[in-house]
Design a protein around this motif. Structure first.
Motif, PDB file in Angstrom:
ATOM      1  N   ALA A  35      38.601  44.287  49.229  1.00 49.02           N
ATOM      2  CA  ALA A  35      38.524  42.933  50.312  1.00 49.02           C
ATOM      3  C   ALA A  35      37.007  42.878  50.804  1.00 49.02           C
ATOM      4  O   ALA A  35      36.036  43.813  50.355  1.00 49.02           O
ATOM      5  CB  ALA A  35      39.598  43.411  51.334  1.00 49.02           C
ATOM      6  N   ASN A  36      36.524  42.067  51.660  1.00 49.14           N
ATOM      7  CA  ASN A  36      35.663  41.909  52.332  1.00 49.14           C
ATOM      8  C   ASN A  36      35.336  43.266  53.178  1.00 49.14           C
ATOM      9  O   ASN A  36      36.349  43.630  53.814  1.00 49.14           O
ATOM     10  CB  ASN A  36      35.580  40.659  53.368  1.00 49.14           C
ATOM     11  N   VAL A 186      27.399  46.769  32.094  1.00 47.28           N
ATOM     12  CA  VAL A 186      27.635  45.999  33.247  1.00 47.28           C
ATOM     13  C   VAL A 186      28.605  46.559  34.349  1.00 47.28           C
ATOM     14  O   VAL A 186      29.418  46.853  33.898  1.00 47.28           O
ATOM     15  CB  VAL A 186      28.096  44.500  32.867  1.00 47.28           C
ATOM     16  N   PHE A 187      28.098  46.594  35.569  1.00 47.60           N
ATOM     17  CA  PHE A 187      28.801  46.909  36.699  1.00 47.60           C
ATOM     18  C   PHE A 187      28.937  45.716  37.624  1.00 47.60           C
ATOM     19  O   PHE A 187      27.927  45.338  38.186  1.00 47.60           O
ATOM     20  CB  PHE A 187      28.319  48.134  37.277  1.00 47.60           C
ATOM     21  N   LEU A 188      30.240  45.280  37.678  1.00 49.34           N
ATOM     22  CA  LEU A 188      30.446  44.014  38.164  1.00 49.34           C
ATOM     23  C   LEU A 188      31.238  44.142  39.680  1.00 49.34           C
ATOM     24  O   LEU A 188      32.509  44.565  39.367  1.00 49.34           O
ATOM     25  CB  LEU A 188      31.347  43.202  37.242  1.00 49.34           C
ATOM     26  N   VAL A 189      30.621  43.630  40.546  1.00 44.48           N
ATOM     27  CA  VAL A 189      31.500  43.448  41.793  1.00 44.48           C
ATOM     28  C   VAL A 189      31.901  42.172  41.984  1.00 44.48           C
ATOM     29  O   VAL A 189      31.403  41.227  41.830  1.00 44.48           O
ATOM     30  CB  VAL A 189      30.718  43.790  42.957  1.00 44.48           C
ATOM     31  N   GLU A 190      33.319  41.798  42.341  1.00 43.57           N
ATOM     32  CA  GLU A 190      33.737  40.568  42.375  1.00 43.57           C
ATOM     33  C   GLU A 190      34.883  40.415  43.334  1.00 43.57           C
ATOM     34  O   GLU A 190      35.721  41.527  43.427  1.00 43.57           O
ATOM     35  CB  GLU A 190      34.435  40.138  40.991  1.00 43.57           C
ATOM     36  N   GLN A 191      35.067  39.354  43.978  1.00 38.67           N
ATOM     37  CA  GLN A 191      36.145  39.000  44.785  1.00 38.67           C
ATOM     38  C   GLN A 191      37.176  38.232  43.929  1.00 38.67           C
ATOM     39  O   GLN A 191      38.296  38.219  44.221  1.00 38.67           O
ATOM     40  CB  GLN A 191      35.743  37.846  45.840  1.00 38.67           C
ATOM     41  N   ASP A 224      51.221  46.661  40.623  1.00 34.28           N
ATOM     42  CA  ASP A 224      51.923  45.746  41.717  1.00 34.28           C
ATOM     43  C   ASP A 224      51.026  45.900  42.737  1.00 34.28           C
ATOM     44  O   ASP A 224      50.930  44.816  43.409  1.00 34.28           O
ATOM     45  CB  ASP A 224      53.172  46.545  42.108  1.00 34.28           C
ATOM     46  N   GLN A 225      50.307  46.858  43.281  1.00 28.55           N
ATOM     47  CA  GLN A 225      49.543  46.819  44.354  1.00 28.55           C
ATOM     48  C   GLN A 225      48.429  46.013  44.347  1.00 28.55           C
ATOM     49  O   GLN A 225      48.046  45.222  45.241  1.00 28.55           O
ATOM     50  CB  GLN A 225      49.081  48.331  44.475  1.00 28.55           C
ATOM     51  N   VAL A 226      47.799  46.001  43.204  1.00 27.18           N
ATOM     52  CA  VAL A 226      46.705  44.935  42.873  1.00 27.18           C
ATOM     53  C   VAL A 226      47.184  43.532  43.110  1.00 27.18           C
ATOM     54  O   VAL A 226      46.517  42.658  43.641  1.00 27.18           O
ATOM     55  CB  VAL A 226      46.059  45.287  41.449  1.00 27.18           C
ATOM     56  N   ARG A 227      48.246  43.367  42.317  1.00 22.53           N
ATOM     57  CA  ARG A 227      48.938  41.785  42.255  1.00 22.53           C
ATOM     58  C   ARG A 227      48.984  41.704  43.715  1.00 22.53           C
ATOM     59  O   ARG A 227      48.764  40.240  43.939  1.00 22.53           O
ATOM     60  CB  ARG A 227      50.256  41.827  41.331  1.00 22.53           C
ATOM     61  N   GLN A 228      49.574  42.338  44.535  1.00 27.71           N
ATOM     62  CA  GLN A 228      50.013  41.980  45.878  1.00 27.71           C
ATOM     63  C   GLN A 228      48.735  41.736  46.737  1.00 27.71           C
ATOM     64  O   GLN A 228      48.488  40.584  47.367  1.00 27.71           O
ATOM     65  CB  GLN A 228      51.128  42.723  46.440  1.00 27.71           C
ATOM     66  N   ALA A 229      47.687  42.429  46.717  1.00 28.81           N
ATOM     67  CA  ALA A 229      46.621  42.512  47.603  1.00 28.81           C
ATOM     68  C   ALA A 229      45.515  41.612  46.898  1.00 28.81           C
ATOM     69  O   ALA A 229      44.773  41.105  47.510  1.00 28.81           O
ATOM     70  CB  ALA A 229      46.066  43.867  47.704  1.00 28.81           C
ATOM     71  N   TYR A 230      45.301  41.423  45.773  1.00 26.32           N
ATOM     72  CA  TYR A 230      44.107  40.832  45.130  1.00 26.32           C
ATOM     73  C   TYR A 230      44.447  39.623  44.393  1.00 26.32           C
ATOM     74  O   TYR A 230      43.451  38.853  43.977  1.00 26.32           O
ATOM     75  CB  TYR A 230      43.481  41.654  44.404  1.00 26.32           C
ATOM     76  N   LEU A 231      45.798  39.476  43.930  1.00 19.95           N
ATOM     77  CA  LEU A 231      45.795  38.595  42.701  1.00 19.95           C
ATOM     78  C   LEU A 231      46.696  37.415  43.405  1.00 19.95           C
ATOM     79  O   LEU A 231      47.370  36.526  42.597  1.00 19.95           O
ATOM     80  CB  LEU A 231      46.290  39.168  41.553  1.00 19.95           C
ATOM     81  N   GLY A 232      47.254  37.513  44.671  1.00 22.23           N
ATOM     82  CA  GLY A 232      47.951  36.603  45.341  1.00 22.23           C
ATOM     83  C   GLY A 232      49.536  36.529  44.700  1.00 22.23           C
ATOM     84  O   GLY A 232      49.825  35.515  44.866  1.00 22.23           O
ATOM     85  N   ALA A 233      49.733  37.690  44.085  1.00 19.45           N
ATOM     86  CA  ALA A 233      51.346  37.584  43.740  1.00 19.45           C
ATOM     87  C   ALA A 233      52.437  37.700  44.623  1.00 19.45           C
ATOM     88  O   ALA A 233      52.048  38.330  45.849  1.00 19.45           O
ATOM     89  CB  ALA A 233      51.511  38.414  42.505  1.00 19.45           C
TER      90      ALA A 233
END
Ligand code: ATP
Length: 233
Positions: A35-36, A186-191, A224-233
Motif C-alpha cells: 500500500a501507499n 528487473v526489480f519492479l515496485v508496483e501499485q 487470499d490475503q493478497v486478493r483481498q488487500a491488493y486485487l480488490g477481490a
C-alpha cells in the motif's frame, strides 16, 4: 544477484524499513507490492544508497554495497527509473537520455542511445522534443530508457505505470518483459498488483516496512490475503 539482509532504514526517527530481507536472482523479474507508505520506494532507494540502511546489509553480485556511494553502485550495474519519472522537462529527449549516461564516454553514449532507440522507436522519433511536452506514457518510456543508457545488469523500476491509461500500461509491461529477455534483471515496485504479479517470477508484499509475504507471482495472485488487500477481490 541483489540481496538485502535484515535491513532497517530510517528517516530521522521514523522507521521506514523494518528487518527487510529480499533477494533478486539473475534473470528474474521480482515485484514488490504494498500500500501507499509501505516503504517500497524506500527499499529501492536503500539499494541505491540514499537513504542508507542503518543496519543490515545490501549486497550486489556478492559484494557488500551497504556503505557504497550511489555513483559507485550505479557503476557496478544498477540503474533506477524513479517514482514520478523525474525527466528533465526543459531538456530534449536525447539530452535526457544522455544525462542517464553522464559518466560514460562518448562512444558508450552513442551505443546507449542506439540501444534505447531500438527498444523505444518513439523516443527516436521524438529525440529533439522537449521532455516536458511528451505524454505521460512517453515520459515513462524516457525514464526507463534513461535508466537503460548505462546497460545495467539490474533495473529498478518504481511504479512505472502510475497514472497511465490501460493501453499504455499494457505496453509498459510488454517492455518490461522485453528488457528481461535482453538479459536485464528487473526489480519492479508496483501499485498495479495484478499486472505486476502476472509478469513477475516472484513477489514480496510489504506492509508498514515489513515483508509479510514472499512467494512466486503465480501463488501470490491466488493468495487470499493478497486478493483481498491488493486485487480488490
Ligand atoms: P507510495 O506508494 O505512496 O510511494 P511507498 O510504499 O513507496 O509509498 P515510501 O515512500 O517508501 O513508501 O515511504 C515509507 C514511509 O517513509 C512513509 O511513512 C513515508 O511517510 C516515510 N518517508 C518517505 N520518505 C521520507 C522522507 N524523505 N522523510 C521522512 N519520511 C519519509
Amino acid at each position: 544477484m541483489l540481496k538485502l539482509q535484515n535491513v532497517h532504514t530510517y528517516y530521522g526517527a521514523i522507521q521506514a524499513l523494518n528487518d527487510v530481507s529480499v533477494e533478486v536472482n539473475k534473470g528474474e523479474i521480482v515485484t514488490l507490492i504494498g500500500a501507499n507508505g509501505a516503504g517500497k520506494t524506500t527499499l529501492l532507494m536503500t539499494v541505491c544508497g540514499s537513504p542508507r540502511a542503518r543496519s543490515g546489509t545490501v549486497s550486489f553480485e556478492g559484494e557488500d554495497i551497504t556503505q557504497a556511494q550511489t555513483h559507485t553502485i550505479m557503476r557496478r550495474g544498477i540503474a533506477i527509473s524513479p517514482e514520478g519519472r523525474r525527466v528533465f522537462p526543459d531538456l530534449t529527449v536525447a539530452e535526457n537520455l544522455k544525462m542517464g549516461g553522464f559518466f560514460l564516454g562518448s562512444r558508450e553514449i552513442e551505443e546507449g542511445l542506439a540501444h534505447v532507440y531500438t527498444l523505444f522507436p518513439r523516443l527516436k522519433e521524438r529525440a529533439n522534443q522537449r521532455a516536458g511536452t511528451m505524454s505521460g506514457g512517453e515520459q515513462q518510456m524516457l525514464a526507463i530508457g534513461r535508466a537503460l543508457m548505462t546497460k545495467p545488469k539490474l533495473l529498478l523500476l518504481d511504479e512505472p505505470t502510475l497514472g497511465l491509461a490501460p493501453l499504455i500500461i499494457t505496453q509498459i509491461f510488454d517492455i518490461i518483459r522485453t528488457i528481461r529477455e535482453q538479459g536485464v534483471t528487473v526489480f519492479l515496485v508496483e501499485q498495479n498488483a495484478n499486472k505486476a504479479l502476472q509478469v513477475a517470477d516472484r513477489g514480496y508484499v510489504l506492509e508498514t516496512g515489513k515483508v509479510v509475504l514472499a512467494d512466486t507471482g503465480a501463488n501470490l495472485l491466488v493468495n487470499d490475503q493478497v486478493r483481498q488487500a491488493y486485487l480488490g477481490a
